[in-house]
Design an enzyme around this catalytic site. Structure first.
Site, PDB file in Angstrom:
ATOM      1  N   GLU A 182       0.817  -1.216   0.000  1.00  0.00           N
ATOM      2  CA  GLU A 182       0.000   0.000   0.000  1.00  0.00           C
ATOM      3  C   GLU A 182       0.852   1.268   0.000  1.00  0.00           C
ATOM      4  O   GLU A 182       1.748   1.425   0.839  1.00  0.00           O
ATOM      5  CB  GLU A 182      -0.935   0.009   1.207  1.00  0.00           C
ATOM      6  CG  GLU A 182      -1.889   1.188   1.207  1.00  0.00           C
ATOM      7  CD  GLU A 182      -2.916   1.124   2.326  1.00  0.00           C
ATOM      8  OE1 GLU A 182      -3.384   2.184   2.758  1.00  0.00           O
ATOM      9  OE2 GLU A 182      -3.244   0.002   2.756  1.00  0.00           O
ATOM     10  N   LYS A 186      -7.685  -0.402  11.137  1.00  0.00           N
ATOM     11  CA  LYS A 186      -7.055  -0.905   9.918  1.00  0.00           C
ATOM     12  C   LYS A 186      -5.748  -0.162   9.671  1.00  0.00           C
ATOM     13  O   LYS A 186      -4.738  -0.742   9.254  1.00  0.00           O
ATOM     14  CB  LYS A 186      -8.003  -0.747   8.725  1.00  0.00           C
ATOM     15  CG  LYS A 186      -7.474  -1.348   7.417  1.00  0.00           C
ATOM     16  CD  LYS A 186      -6.688  -0.356   6.585  1.00  0.00           C
ATOM     17  CE  LYS A 186      -6.179  -0.987   5.294  1.00  0.00           C
ATOM     18  NZ  LYS A 186      -5.313  -0.080   4.524  1.00  0.00           N
ATOM     19  N   ASP A 210       2.715 -14.862  11.584  1.00  0.00           N
ATOM     20  CA  ASP A 210       1.378 -15.116  11.040  1.00  0.00           C
ATOM     21  C   ASP A 210       0.511 -13.865  11.210  1.00  0.00           C
ATOM     22  O   ASP A 210      -0.072 -13.651  12.273  1.00  0.00           O
ATOM     23  CB  ASP A 210       0.757 -16.309  11.763  1.00  0.00           C
ATOM     24  CG  ASP A 210      -0.568 -16.738  11.165  1.00  0.00           C
ATOM     25  OD1 ASP A 210      -1.161 -15.966  10.386  1.00  0.00           O
ATOM     26  OD2 ASP A 210      -1.037 -17.851  11.488  1.00  0.00           O
ATOM     27  N   HIS A 234      -1.257  10.743   0.874  1.00  0.00           N
ATOM     28  CA  HIS A 234      -1.459   9.435   0.249  1.00  0.00           C
ATOM     29  C   HIS A 234      -1.383   9.522  -1.270  1.00  0.00           C
ATOM     30  O   HIS A 234      -0.747   8.689  -1.918  1.00  0.00           O
ATOM     31  CB  HIS A 234      -2.811   8.859   0.666  1.00  0.00           C
ATOM     32  CG  HIS A 234      -3.114   7.535   0.029  1.00  0.00           C
ATOM     33  ND1 HIS A 234      -2.517   6.354   0.429  1.00  0.00           N
ATOM     34  CD2 HIS A 234      -3.930   7.211  -1.007  1.00  0.00           C
ATOM     35  CE1 HIS A 234      -2.959   5.367  -0.326  1.00  0.00           C
ATOM     36  NE2 HIS A 234      -3.820   5.855  -1.198  1.00  0.00           N
TER      37      HIS A 234
END
Length: 439
Positions: free
Chosen positions: A85, A280, A296, A393
């Site tokens: 991302e 998130k 993991d 972003h």
């Protein structure tokens, strides 16, 4: 209509590739070429990758970046991050530098307890079961000795086994709730092996015990499995500075920045739609480091999100306050991580990532990962309450847009330079690209 295939796992790697390409893609030759392009040219490394999972046909690459200047408990780190991302690594780096100049991050491990459970059904007298459990409990530990001896020599092992009556939630449902200390190993295989041994012993002893009637001997073990919800495998990370040092934006005073940050956290505490996106962003930082270090990330994700809902509704994982003129920002999260075993000793890049991190213990890695999540959230929330999230972003996303358009290196240079002083939007990028091409 494509027919199902039998014995796919027995095919050679090339045969698997041929079948997938010819059955499921429009240009088989191009597909085969693409898949082979991502093979590792070093045959030993490629063989290693092929054996991580089943039915491999190629490697799926993610960028591995570095976020430097992380001062954690007085020690300087450069943190490896594997993620696709845009802006995540840039934001992490920016947050690290901001707090480096203000004393850095503080982190501590609160607990390292991991959990596994033997789930079983029983329709007899609960008192009989409780009495039986007290008698058989030493035998559970004894029969697991071949599995636990080596872990115990290093200071770990099984720390407790409890009988839990869950019949108020599900008729006939009980569990052996077991806790473990696995030190620098994540410990999944160790925990699951112990649980299966506990189940075998429990069933065997129940069948022979005098307390049980014939009907009550029917203990049905449903499953024995570790839990990825580990609320007592907990780490805390925090930053703080005098309010006047919280200079995030030239147009907003530090005092207003602090108040806006705290309001944003409170909104994430009461509004699940915001909390999910808020958390998130935290996981952008956490997952990237967890993946880079061969752990993991799906287990971490599941456990962390369950923790966010532990009080009955889903809310922010981070917290903020102003105390006596000091702005404080912190996180407490469960992280079950390992630095030995699994991919940590097999994947060459995982080994390198751990080396870059000064070969941390599992507890040290917990602190680093928690700090990465806190830094990522600080960067995101501070942008949201000041300039907005899209300004930074989209500038990071600019090259992705240009690559989609097929821009040359020269065109990229011109366009990137243009957007140093202009707002990046997809339509604006397309417009200047078309202008350069004379369209």
């Amino acid at each position: 209509m494509i027919d199902p295939i039998l014995g796919f796992s027995k095919l050679s790697k090339q045969e698997k590739i041929d079948w997938v390409a010819e059955q499921y893609t429009q240009n088989p030759a191009q597909t085969k070429k693409l898949l082979k392009r991502y093979w590792n040219i070093e045959s030993k490394v490629q063989k290693l990758h092929d054996e991580f999972i089943e039915n491999t046909i190629t490697n799926y690459y993610l960028p591995l970046g570095i976020a430097p200047n992380y001062l954690i408990n007085g020690k300087l780190y450069a943190i490896p991050m594997a993620i696709e991302e845009s802006s995540v690594v840039a934001a992490a780096s920016k947050a690290a530098k901001f707090w480096f100049d203000r004393g850095g991050f503080k982190a501590e491990v609160i607990g390292t307890e991991k959990i596994g459970q033997v789930h079983f059904m029983y329709d007899g007298d609960p008192d009989h079961l409780e009495n039986f459990f007290r008698e058989v409990k030493p035998k559970l530990f004894e029969d697991a000795k071949p599995l636990t001896t080596n872990m115990e020599k290093r200071g770990g092992g099984v720390t407790q086994i409890e009988l839990r009556n869950k019949t108020s939630q599900l008729e006939g449902y009980y569990q052996l709730h077991c806790t473990f200390e696995t030190l620098d190993a994540m410990g999944a295989n160790f925990i699951n092996s112990c649980l299966e041994q506990f189940a075998d012993t429990f069933k065997r002893e129940a069948q022979e015990h005098i307390l049980f009637t014939k009907k009550e001997k029917q203990i049905e073990v449903v499953m024995s499995i570790l839990s990825n919800y580990v609320p007592n495998c907990l780490v805390r990370a925090e930053v703080s500075c005098p309010i006047e040092e919280l200079k995030l934006n030239e147009q907003i005073t530090p005092e207003e920045c602090a108040k806006k940050m705290i309001r944003a956290i409170h909104i994430a505490d009461v509004e699940p739609h915001r909390a999910v996106t808020h958390n998130k962003g935290i996981m952008n930082g956490i997952d990237a480091v967890v993946l880079a270090t061969g752990n993991d990330f799906r287990a971490v994700e599941a456990g962390v999100h369950a923790f966010a809902a532990k009080d009955g509704h889903y809310k922010s994982l981070t917290h903020a306050s102003i105390d006596n003129g000091v702005f404080k920002f912190w996180i407490e999260i469960p992280l079950a991580l390992g630095t030995v075993g699994g991919l940590t000793t097999l994947h060459p890049l995982v080994g390198l990532a751990l080396e870059i991190l000064h070969k941390p213990t599992a507890e040290e890695l917990m602190k680093i990962v928690a700090v990465a999540g806190l830094a990522q959230n600080f960067a995101a929330v501070s942008s949201l309450v000041t300039t907005g999230i899209q300004e930074g972003h989209m500038k990071m996303h600019l090259l992705n847009i240009l690559n989609q358009l097929g821009a040359t290196d020269q065109e990229k240079t011109v366009i990137v330079d243009h957007f140093k002083s202009h707002t990046v939007t997809h339509s604006a990028v397309v417009a200047i690209f078309n202008k350069l091409r004379g369209k």
